[in-house]
Design an enzyme around this catalytic site. Structure first.
Site, mmCIF file in Angstrom:
data_model
loop_
_atom_site.group_PDB
_atom_site.id
_atom_site.type_symbol
_atom_site.label_atom_id
_atom_site.label_comp_id
_atom_site.label_asym_id
_atom_site.label_seq_id
_atom_site.Cartn_x
_atom_site.Cartn_y
_atom_site.Cartn_z
ATOM 1 N N ASP A 151 47.991 3.709 28.232
ATOM 2 C CA ASP A 151 47.306 4.053 27.382
ATOM 3 C C ASP A 151 45.693 3.473 27.178
ATOM 4 O O ASP A 151 44.823 2.330 26.438
ATOM 5 C CB ASP A 151 47.328 3.386 25.341
ATOM 6 C CG ASP A 151 46.395 3.973 24.265
ATOM 7 O OD1 ASP A 151 45.097 5.014 24.508
ATOM 8 O OD2 ASP A 151 46.324 3.299 23.161
ATOM 9 N N GLU A 191 45.449 12.347 28.792
ATOM 10 C CA GLU A 191 44.624 12.898 28.804
ATOM 11 C C GLU A 191 45.354 13.724 27.662
ATOM 12 O O GLU A 191 45.999 13.792 27.794
ATOM 13 C CB GLU A 191 44.321 13.708 29.238
ATOM 14 C CG GLU A 191 42.860 14.769 29.306
ATOM 15 C CD GLU A 191 42.413 15.205 30.617
ATOM 16 O OE1 GLU A 191 41.401 16.151 30.619
ATOM 17 O OE2 GLU A 191 42.897 15.651 32.199
ATOM 18 N N HIS A 226 41.847 10.107 27.145
ATOM 19 C CA HIS A 226 40.827 10.450 28.148
ATOM 20 C C HIS A 226 40.428 11.442 27.772
ATOM 21 O O HIS A 226 40.912 12.904 27.327
ATOM 22 C CB HIS A 226 41.564 10.275 29.711
ATOM 23 C CG HIS A 226 40.413 11.300 30.751
ATOM 24 N ND1 HIS A 226 39.511 10.617 30.535
ATOM 25 C CD2 HIS A 226 39.851 12.400 30.825
ATOM 26 C CE1 HIS A 226 38.648 11.097 31.618
ATOM 27 N NE2 HIS A 226 38.945 12.557 32.022
ATOM 28 N N ASP A 238 37.191 16.797 29.380
ATOM 29 C CA ASP A 238 36.430 17.340 30.036
ATOM 30 C C ASP A 238 36.157 18.378 29.149
ATOM 31 O O ASP A 238 36.755 19.095 28.202
ATOM 32 C CB ASP A 238 36.830 17.920 31.182
ATOM 33 C CG ASP A 238 37.270 19.066 31.393
ATOM 34 O OD1 ASP A 238 36.980 20.407 31.766
ATOM 35 O OD2 ASP A 238 38.790 18.736 31.611
#
Length: 536
Positions: free
Chosen positions: A510, A519, A465, A151
């Site tokens: 994955d 992540e 991610h 993020d």
């Protein structure tokens, strides 16, 4: 069914322990020259045994005694063979540099220029003023630093661990950083790792409330953007969540450490870092107890909550004492050390006691001998425990089945880092072989036969991610990023749907939406960089 012959897909240094782990097979194996297909070494695996963490029957092929540089593969009579690998003393150099370069790719607030970022370039992001949560009329410039993870949030406690690992890597292994990456700031005066840390340190200092010395816990939008949104398209308002004791103490520790590292290179910057560390310490003294941080009701981004702040205060006291020699910090450190009600050897973002212990054992100022003795004994005991677990584990690493939680690869690299620290502080060299096994694991010697570092190995992760890697339309992900790894708790929809019943070490997929297993974060890369720096 073909067996998995799991190797370190980067290769092995000439004098290192060299092992492959084989599932479902035992017996004679060969090391074969990749170019001539000539068998250059022959031996027999250990007897196969059940490995609880991976849920597999595994045997070990040990070819440590074969040291001739070249490119090889492992083969069996049934024609099963491994990916190719190199034997040579340079095998980790490129990956070590990539683990550092990954921090550049995570920079926030600036354009990543094609000259440095290649196909992963993008425009500047998150440049608007930041609102102080709960006091929206208060605004400040929170630009810069690194995106924390998949993020775009920026979190102080996470930053503290990551910067500490990088600064310690430089302090312990300066030669590992002799070659420029290069970065936009590269110059003759300062190693690139210090330029990169300064990017994060400058942002951390923007997060400090100058009136009180307290440090805002994190800087995020109110909720996560869509997983394919590029950073420059994330235009939602930015908020600084309230001040916390864990953030303020981590800040004080990190800035005091930075003051010491930068002092010989940039005295003015070092002095400013120390001034801000002391300002944060003043806030801690005024708030000896403080409620632990929780997200405000309308904030849905990563919380990084932590009910115990004594470990961060312990670390801050240790770093300020090691940097200044002032008795006030020593007194607080000894008082916290005597309590022993937090982990004195952990290197996680939530349990940071290990950093305080390392700093105190290395201080050049006067020490309390009883405390030193107690800390050294505890470090030796922890190292012994990690070794015992490694010797029982089928893949030779210090993980019990219950340790495969969110960010298990961080646990593996933290343990490896602690073993290297133990070797240094206890003046031994007995742990390096086990540490090598931990490196072999993350580069492919695992039940998945996968290199958990993007861009490195024959079968690296391809779908982390990580929003820019998802949204940029480039097939290859940003390179040099360590995936979180197997997580038995299956805390995302993809993992829950596809990994039911998987053994702990096999609970990995994955997949870009599997944030609980795949992540990336700054503080998973950072201990991996420390560990690889030892080996280059």
């Amino acid at each position: 069914m073909h067996s998995i012959i799991a190797i370190n897909q980067l290769g092995y240094r000439e004098t290192d322990l060299k092992k492959a782990i084989i599932t479902g097979l035992e017996g004679n194996f060969y090391v074969v020259d990749f170019h001539s297909n000539e068998k250059v070494f022959q031996s027999t695996t250990t007897a196969a045994k059940y490995d609880e963490a991976s849920g597999a029957i595994v045997s070990t092929a040990d070819f440590s005694s074969y040291r001739t540089p070249g490119t090889y593969y492992i083969a069996f009579e049934n024609e099963d063979k491994s990916y190719p690998f190199i034997i040579g003393n340079e095998v980790y150099h490129d990956a070590q540099r990539a683990l550092l370069k990954a921090f550049y790719y995570l920079r926030c607030g600036v354009e990543l220029e094609e000259q440095y970022a290649g196909v992963w370039s993008h425009g500047p992001c998150h440049t608007s003023l930041v609102h102080v949560h709960g006091a929206p009329e208060q605004q400040f410039d929170g630009c810069g630093g690194w995106h924390d993870a998949g993020d775009y949030g920026k979190y102080i406690v996470a930053a503290g661990k990551a910067v500490a690992d990088l600064l310690l890597a430089y302090e312990w292994y300066p030669q590992a950083f002799a070659t420029p990456i290069p970065l936009p700031e590269t110059n003759e005066r300062m190693a690139d790792v210090l330029h990169e840390c300064k990017v994060e340190l400058d942002w951390m200092m923007r997060m400090q409330d100058q009136a009180s010395g307290g440090v805002y816990h994190k800087l995020t939008t109110l909720q996560f953007p869509p997983s394919d949104m590029m950073p420059e398209d994330d235009l939602a308002p930015l908020f600084a969540s309230p001040i916390s004791a864990t953030a303020t103490a981590s800040f004080a520790a990190t800035l005091a450490l930075a003051a010491r590292i930068y002092e010989p290179i940039d005295e003015g910057y070092a002095s400013y870092c120390l001034q801000q560390a002391k300002l944060a310490w003043g806030w801690l003294e005024e708030h000896p107890t403080y409620p632990d941080f929780h997200n405000p009701a309308d904030v849905k981004t990563g919380e990084y909550g932590d009910p115990v702040d004594r470990d961060e205060r312990y670390w801050a006291a240790a770093e300020l004492y090691r940097t200044t020699g002032e008795a006030q910090y020593h007194e607080v450190f000894l008082e916290l050390a005597a309590r022993k009600d937090f982990d004195l050897y952990s290197l996680g973002w939530a349990d940071m006691g290990g950093y305080g212990t390392i700093s105190y054992l290395l201080t050049e100022y006067s020490q309390d001998e009883e405390t030193v003795s107690s800390l050294r004994n505890g470090l030796e005991q922890r190292a012994t425990e990690l070794v015992e677990i490694s010797e029982q584990d089928g893949y030779g690493i210090s993980m019990l089945p219950e340790h495969y939680e969110w960010g298990s690869n961080m646990n593996i690299m933290n343990n490896a880092m602690l073993l290297l620290v133990a070797d240094q502080l206890l003046s031994t060299s007995q742990y390096e072989g086990i540490v090598a096994q931990h490196i072999h694991y993350i580069f492919g010697m695992n039940i998945m036969g996968t290199s958990y570092v993007s861009g490195y190995g024959s079968k690296p992760i391809m779908n982390p991610h990580h929003r820019p890697s998802i949204g940029d339309e480039v097939i290859a992900p940003v390179p040099g990023m360590l995936s979180g790894g197997p997580n038995k708790n299956l805390q995302d929809e993809i993992a829950a749907a596809q990994l039911q019943g998987a053994a702990p070490a096999a609970a990995f997929i994955d997949h870009a939406e599997s944030y609980a297993t795949n992540e990336i974060t700054i503080y998973w890369n950072s201990p991996a960089l420390f560990v690889l720096s030892h080996f280059v």
